[in-house]
Design an enzyme around this catalytic site. Structure first.
Site, PDB file in Angstrom:
ATOM      1  N   GLU A  48     -55.450 -54.763 -58.368  1.00  0.00           N
ATOM      2  CA  GLU A  48     -54.397 -55.720 -58.703  1.00  0.00           C
ATOM      3  C   GLU A  48     -53.221 -55.565 -57.736  1.00  0.00           C
ATOM      4  O   GLU A  48     -52.724 -54.455 -57.530  1.00  0.00           O
ATOM      5  CB  GLU A  48     -53.948 -55.436 -60.141  1.00  0.00           C
ATOM      6  CG  GLU A  48     -52.990 -56.451 -60.694  1.00  0.00           C
ATOM      7  CD  GLU A  48     -52.688 -56.160 -62.156  1.00  0.00           C
ATOM      8  OE1 GLU A  48     -53.616 -56.124 -62.982  1.00  0.00           O
ATOM      9  OE2 GLU A  48     -51.507 -55.949 -62.471  1.00  0.00           O
ATOM     10  N   ARG A 105     -42.333 -39.640 -73.479  1.00  0.00           N
ATOM     11  CA  ARG A 105     -42.577 -39.087 -74.815  1.00  0.00           C
ATOM     12  C   ARG A 105     -42.579 -37.569 -74.734  1.00  0.00           C
ATOM     13  O   ARG A 105     -43.183 -37.011 -73.818  1.00  0.00           O
ATOM     14  CB  ARG A 105     -43.929 -39.543 -75.346  1.00  0.00           C
ATOM     15  CG  ARG A 105     -43.980 -41.019 -75.626  1.00  0.00           C
ATOM     16  CD  ARG A 105     -45.355 -41.386 -76.188  1.00  0.00           C
ATOM     17  NE  ARG A 105     -45.470 -42.824 -76.299  1.00  0.00           N
ATOM     18  CZ  ARG A 105     -46.610 -43.479 -76.296  1.00  0.00           C
ATOM     19  NH1 ARG A 105     -47.749 -42.819 -76.201  1.00  0.00           N
ATOM     20  NH2 ARG A 105     -46.628 -44.780 -76.398  1.00  0.00           N
ATOM     21  N   ARG A 119     -34.792 -49.034 -70.568  1.00  0.00           N
ATOM     22  CA  ARG A 119     -35.262 -47.664 -70.769  1.00  0.00           C
ATOM     23  C   ARG A 119     -36.587 -47.503 -70.044  1.00  0.00           C
ATOM     24  O   ARG A 119     -37.259 -48.490 -69.720  1.00  0.00           O
ATOM     25  CB  ARG A 119     -35.402 -47.341 -72.255  1.00  0.00           C
ATOM     26  CG  ARG A 119     -36.299 -48.289 -73.037  1.00  0.00           C
ATOM     27  CD  ARG A 119     -36.430 -47.891 -74.479  1.00  0.00           C
ATOM     28  NE  ARG A 119     -37.144 -46.647 -74.635  1.00  0.00           N
ATOM     29  CZ  ARG A 119     -38.482 -46.532 -74.648  1.00  0.00           C
ATOM     30  NH1 ARG A 119     -39.238 -47.597 -74.532  1.00  0.00           N
ATOM     31  NH2 ARG A 119     -39.058 -45.373 -74.799  1.00  0.00           N
ATOM     32  N   TYR A 164     -42.067 -63.988 -70.986  1.00  0.00           N
ATOM     33  CA  TYR A 164     -43.310 -63.250 -71.114  1.00  0.00           C
ATOM     34  C   TYR A 164     -43.625 -63.086 -72.593  1.00  0.00           C
ATOM     35  O   TYR A 164     -42.802 -62.630 -73.377  1.00  0.00           O
ATOM     36  CB  TYR A 164     -43.226 -61.857 -70.450  1.00  0.00           C
ATOM     37  CG  TYR A 164     -44.538 -61.146 -70.649  1.00  0.00           C
ATOM     38  CD1 TYR A 164     -45.614 -61.423 -69.809  1.00  0.00           C
ATOM     39  CD2 TYR A 164     -44.735 -60.291 -71.715  1.00  0.00           C
ATOM     40  CE1 TYR A 164     -46.846 -60.850 -70.024  1.00  0.00           C
ATOM     41  CE2 TYR A 164     -45.971 -59.702 -71.941  1.00  0.00           C
ATOM     42  CZ  TYR A 164     -47.025 -59.991 -71.094  1.00  0.00           C
ATOM     43  OH  TYR A 164     -48.265 -59.433 -71.321  1.00  0.00           O
ATOM     44  N   ARG A 222     -43.422 -64.169 -60.839  1.00  0.00           N
ATOM     45  CA  ARG A 222     -44.279 -63.297 -60.059  1.00  0.00           C
ATOM     46  C   ARG A 222     -45.727 -63.654 -60.374  1.00  0.00           C
ATOM     47  O   ARG A 222     -46.041 -64.113 -61.474  1.00  0.00           O
ATOM     48  CB  ARG A 222     -44.051 -61.826 -60.432  1.00  0.00           C
ATOM     49  CG  ARG A 222     -42.807 -61.257 -59.789  1.00  0.00           C
ATOM     50  CD  ARG A 222     -42.736 -59.751 -59.942  1.00  0.00           C
ATOM     51  NE  ARG A 222     -42.740 -59.297 -61.308  1.00  0.00           N
ATOM     52  CZ  ARG A 222     -43.655 -58.490 -61.835  1.00  0.00           C
ATOM     53  NH1 ARG A 222     -44.676 -58.067 -61.140  1.00  0.00           N
ATOM     54  NH2 ARG A 222     -43.565 -58.104 -63.100  1.00  0.00           N
ATOM     55  N   ASP A 229     -46.673 -61.533 -75.190  1.00  0.00           N
ATOM     56  CA  ASP A 229     -47.987 -60.962 -75.434  1.00  0.00           C
ATOM     57  C   ASP A 229     -48.770 -61.947 -76.299  1.00  0.00           C
ATOM     58  O   ASP A 229     -48.192 -62.846 -76.920  1.00  0.00           O
ATOM     59  CB  ASP A 229     -47.845 -59.612 -76.156  1.00  0.00           C
ATOM     60  CG  ASP A 229     -47.735 -58.453 -75.175  1.00  0.00           C
ATOM     61  OD1 ASP A 229     -48.340 -58.539 -74.087  1.00  0.00           O
ATOM     62  OD2 ASP A 229     -47.042 -57.472 -75.498  1.00  0.00           O
ATOM     63  N   ARG A 233     -52.812 -51.193 -59.491  1.00  0.00           N
ATOM     64  CA  ARG A 233     -53.762 -50.527 -60.395  1.00  0.00           C
ATOM     65  C   ARG A 233     -55.179 -51.026 -60.158  1.00  0.00           C
ATOM     66  O   ARG A 233     -55.378 -52.060 -59.513  1.00  0.00           O
ATOM     67  CB  ARG A 233     -53.375 -50.713 -61.860  1.00  0.00           C
ATOM     68  CG  ARG A 233     -52.962 -52.104 -62.231  1.00  0.00           C
ATOM     69  CD  ARG A 233     -52.399 -52.139 -63.655  1.00  0.00           C
ATOM     70  NE  ARG A 233     -52.069 -53.519 -64.009  1.00  0.00           N
ATOM     71  CZ  ARG A 233     -51.749 -53.924 -65.225  1.00  0.00           C
ATOM     72  NH1 ARG A 233     -51.703 -53.074 -66.211  1.00  0.00           N
ATOM     73  NH2 ARG A 233     -51.454 -55.185 -65.453  1.00  0.00           N
TER      74      ARG A 233
HETATM   75  P1  FDA Z   1     -51.438 -69.638 -71.305  1.00  0.00           P
HETATM   76  O1  FDA Z   1     -50.933 -69.552 -69.932  1.00  0.00           O
HETATM   77  O2  FDA Z   1     -52.504 -68.711 -71.705  1.00  0.00           O
HETATM   78  O3  FDA Z   1     -51.987 -71.127 -71.550  1.00  0.00           O
HETATM   79  C1  FDA Z   1     -51.339 -72.270 -71.027  1.00  0.00           C
HETATM   80  C2  FDA Z   1     -52.430 -73.272 -70.656  1.00  0.00           C
HETATM   81  O4  FDA Z   1     -51.809 -74.523 -70.308  1.00  0.00           O
HETATM   82  C3  FDA Z   1     -53.232 -72.833 -69.437  1.00  0.00           C
HETATM   83  O5  FDA Z   1     -54.607 -72.837 -69.755  1.00  0.00           O
HETATM   84  C4  FDA Z   1     -52.895 -73.878 -68.383  1.00  0.00           C
HETATM   85  O6  FDA Z   1     -53.975 -74.166 -67.511  1.00  0.00           O
HETATM   86  C5  FDA Z   1     -52.559 -75.079 -69.248  1.00  0.00           C
HETATM   87  N1  FDA Z   1     -51.723 -76.063 -68.556  1.00  0.00           N
HETATM   88  C6  FDA Z   1     -50.578 -75.821 -67.869  1.00  0.00           C
HETATM   89  N2  FDA Z   1     -50.098 -76.969 -67.328  1.00  0.00           N
HETATM   90  C7  FDA Z   1     -50.953 -77.960 -67.711  1.00  0.00           C
HETATM   91  C8  FDA Z   1     -51.005 -79.356 -67.457  1.00  0.00           C
HETATM   92  N3  FDA Z   1     -50.098 -79.963 -66.689  1.00  0.00           N
HETATM   93  N4  FDA Z   1     -52.014 -80.081 -68.011  1.00  0.00           N
HETATM   94  C9  FDA Z   1     -52.966 -79.481 -68.749  1.00  0.00           C
HETATM   95  N5  FDA Z   1     -52.971 -78.132 -69.022  1.00  0.00           N
HETATM   96  C10 FDA Z   1     -51.978 -77.387 -68.501  1.00  0.00           C
HETATM   97  N6  FDA Z   1     -50.983 -60.154 -73.650  1.00  0.00           N
HETATM   98  C11 FDA Z   1     -51.368 -59.155 -74.488  1.00  0.00           C
HETATM   99  O7  FDA Z   1     -51.129 -59.273 -75.694  1.00  0.00           O
HETATM  100  N7  FDA Z   1     -52.009 -58.043 -74.010  1.00  0.00           N
HETATM  101  C12 FDA Z   1     -52.307 -57.887 -72.692  1.00  0.00           C
HETATM  102  O8  FDA Z   1     -52.882 -56.866 -72.309  1.00  0.00           O
HETATM  103  C13 FDA Z   1     -51.921 -58.927 -71.800  1.00  0.00           C
HETATM  104  N8  FDA Z   1     -52.190 -58.817 -70.487  1.00  0.00           N
HETATM  105  C14 FDA Z   1     -51.749 -59.777 -69.616  1.00  0.00           C
HETATM  106  C15 FDA Z   1     -51.983 -59.612 -68.271  1.00  0.00           C
HETATM  107  C16 FDA Z   1     -51.518 -60.572 -67.382  1.00  0.00           C
HETATM  108  C17 FDA Z   1     -51.778 -60.378 -65.911  1.00  0.00           C
HETATM  109  C18 FDA Z   1     -50.795 -61.692 -67.854  1.00  0.00           C
HETATM  110  C19 FDA Z   1     -50.233 -62.698 -66.897  1.00  0.00           C
HETATM  111  C20 FDA Z   1     -50.600 -61.864 -69.203  1.00  0.00           C
HETATM  112  C21 FDA Z   1     -51.065 -60.905 -70.109  1.00  0.00           C
HETATM  113  N9  FDA Z   1     -50.878 -61.060 -71.465  1.00  0.00           N
HETATM  114  C22 FDA Z   1     -51.258 -60.061 -72.315  1.00  0.00           C
HETATM  115  C23 FDA Z   1     -50.180 -62.251 -72.006  1.00  0.00           C
HETATM  116  C24 FDA Z   1     -51.132 -63.388 -72.420  1.00  0.00           C
HETATM  117  O9  FDA Z   1     -51.826 -63.857 -71.295  1.00  0.00           O
HETATM  118  C25 FDA Z   1     -50.266 -64.495 -73.057  1.00  0.00           C
HETATM  119  O10 FDA Z   1     -49.756 -64.030 -74.264  1.00  0.00           O
HETATM  120  C26 FDA Z   1     -51.016 -65.764 -73.366  1.00  0.00           C
HETATM  121  O11 FDA Z   1     -51.624 -66.233 -72.197  1.00  0.00           O
HETATM  122  C27 FDA Z   1     -50.030 -66.803 -73.870  1.00  0.00           C
HETATM  123  O12 FDA Z   1     -50.691 -67.974 -74.193  1.00  0.00           O
HETATM  124  P2  FDA Z   1     -50.046 -69.383 -73.855  1.00  0.00           P
HETATM  125  O13 FDA Z   1     -50.879 -70.381 -74.568  1.00  0.00           O
HETATM  126  O14 FDA Z   1     -48.607 -69.385 -74.099  1.00  0.00           O
HETATM  127  O15 FDA Z   1     -50.187 -69.534 -72.259  1.00  0.00           O
END
Ligand code: FDA
Length: 383
Positions: free
Chosen positions: A312, A177, A173, A360, A256, A362, A287
């Site tokens: 971005e 609104r 979708r 993905y 991506r 949040d 943006r």
């Molecule tokens: P995250 O990626 O944060 O952490 C994983 C960690 O593991 C990283 O620090 C990485 O370096 C580490 N790592 C990976 N491999 C490793 C290795 N081999 N050894 C040691 N460390 C390692 N959410 C939201 O609620 N509102 C929002 O507005 C946004 N906006 C947004 C914008 C963009 C551009 C993105 C990409 C994402 C968002 N998000 C978001 C989502 C948010 O970033 C996401 O929910 C969290 O990062 C998830 O946390 P994680 O711990 O799963 O991953």
């Protein structure tokens, strides 16, 4: 002596670490970056002091009571409410597309029912069920004029693929609104951490049972907490990329990524709002963020003659890029299933977070799923 190794210090890893520490376990968190917090990390831009979200704008929102109660243990939230605008052909419109957007766009004063009838008529050009691609499906959902103005090229820029070549599966979708509500999120709770994301993330890790080791990569055989030395020796929560864990044996999953172009400008206010979308094909970025507007309550602290903006750009990730959004092709889905099978053979390794599960999430979802993993796989409690 460590009872639990957590790989990755994003919200998922830190939630598990915090819960385990509270339950009396000694936790080691390794993080390959030079800072904690994963993609939610933010820091002050050095010349202005304006808090910049290093890996893209992060807005916290949730309707999950358990998560809301949990996160409030570490931070208070401002009353920030997210709103996004969009510049199309030299005019600024409110998003998500709402009755104001529609009336401005068609230079009309439609009532909700009139606007609904108009969009329905315009959408009749294609049928959602038989639409052959994103272009046809988009038109079938909101009609050609609105689709072409606000969705077609914006999405094409995000995917670097023309709308006719994109699969219709990428949308079920499109948000429209039929009232004047332009709040971006529909959740019960919303706000930004009062002292910033990094202060929040550091408070989660601030426990005598937690040791965080930065600049340590799980796959670096020269450091003591590496994969070969730890798997099977103690429980591990792994939040890095699932394909990397298995050395890409079932193929690399596609992502991506985003490129950010940051600029400090000698103006007090560049665009008057935190986020401006650019949905037209002739603008290369998707943006622009202007970070000072995320914290209007800091206006006495932030300079009034300078601002920080970030353009971005979106593209497909190579293996050396930061993986941001799963592409999720048929091939990726097959690969993911194969990795899930392989996971079953890994003794006491728990895969979590957005990279570990290839989805993905949040922030509230990452935290919520970590709380669930802690309860179900470690027999822990939320208290
Ligand atoms: P995250 O990626 O944060 O952490 C994983 C960690 O593991 C990283 O620090 C990485 O370096 C580490 N790592 C990976 N491999 C490793 C290795 N081999 N050894 C040691 N460390 C390692 N959410 C939201 O609620 N509102 C929002 O507005 C946004 N906006 C947004 C914008 C963009 C551009 C993105 C990409 C994402 C968002 N998000 C978001 C989502 C948010 O970033 C996401 O929910 C969290 O990062 C998830 O946390 P994680 O711990 O799963 O991953």
């Amino acid at each position: 002596m460590t009872d639990l190794l957590v790989v990755g210090s994003g919200f998922f890893g830190l939630t598990i670490a915090e819960r385990a520490a509270q339950a009396g376990r000694k936790v080691t968190v390794i993080e390959r970056r030079h800072h904690i917090g994963g993609n939610a990390y933010s820091e002050a831009e050095p010349t202005t002091g304006i808090e910049v979200h290093r890996y893209g704008a992060h807005l916290f929102h949730t309707s999950n009571e358990r998560v809301w109660e949990y996160v409030n243990r570490f931070t208070t939230f401002t009353n920030y409410v997210h709103r996004v605008y969009s510049t199309h052909k030299g005019q600024v419109y409110a998003l998500p597309v709402n009755l104001h957007t529609i009336n401005q766009f068609f230079q009309a004063a439609y009532t909700p029912d009139e606007a609904r009838a108009l969009v329905r008529e315009q959408a009749g050009e294609f049928d959602v069920k038989t639409a052959r691609n994103f272009y046809e499906k988009g038109i079938a959902l909101v009609g050609r004029p609105l689709f072409e103005a606000f969705f077609a090229h914006y999405t094409a820029k995000q995917w670097q693929t023309s709308p006719e070549k994109l699969s219709g599966d990428i949308v079920s979708r499109l948000p429209v609104r039929y009232n004047y509500d332009n709040r971006y999120f529909n959740d019960t709770y919303e706000g930004l951490p009062t002292d910033g994301y990094t202060a929040w993330l550091e408070r989660m890790a601030d426990h005598p049972n937690i040791e965080v080791k930065l600049d340590v990569d799980f796959f670096d055989a020269s450091q003591p907490w590496n994969k070969a030395a730890t798997v099977g020796q103690l429980p591990i929560v792994y939040t890095g990329p699932v394909d990397r864990y298995f050395d890409y044996s079932e193929g690399a999953l596609s992502w991506r990524t985003l490129d950010f172009e940051e600029e400090v400008l000698n103006v007090g206010d560049f665009q008057g709002t935190p986020v401006m979308n650019y949905p037209d094909a002739d603008v290369p970025y998707t943006r622009i963020h202007e970070f000072k507007h995320f914290h209007p309550e800091r206006k006495d602290v932030y300079p009034d003659d300078k601002t920080v903006i970030m353009r971005e750009y979106s593209r497909f990730a190579t293996r050396d890029d930061e993986p941001y959004y799963p592409v999720n092709t048929d091939e990726d889905r097959k690969g993911l299933l194969a990795y899930r099978e392989l996971q079953k053979g890994e003794a006491d390794v728990h895969f979590g977070g957005r990279l570990g599960t290839y989805q993905y999430l949040d922030m509230h979802m990452a935290i919520g799923s970590a709380l669930t993993m802690w309860r179900n796989e470690f027999d822990g409690s939320d208290d």
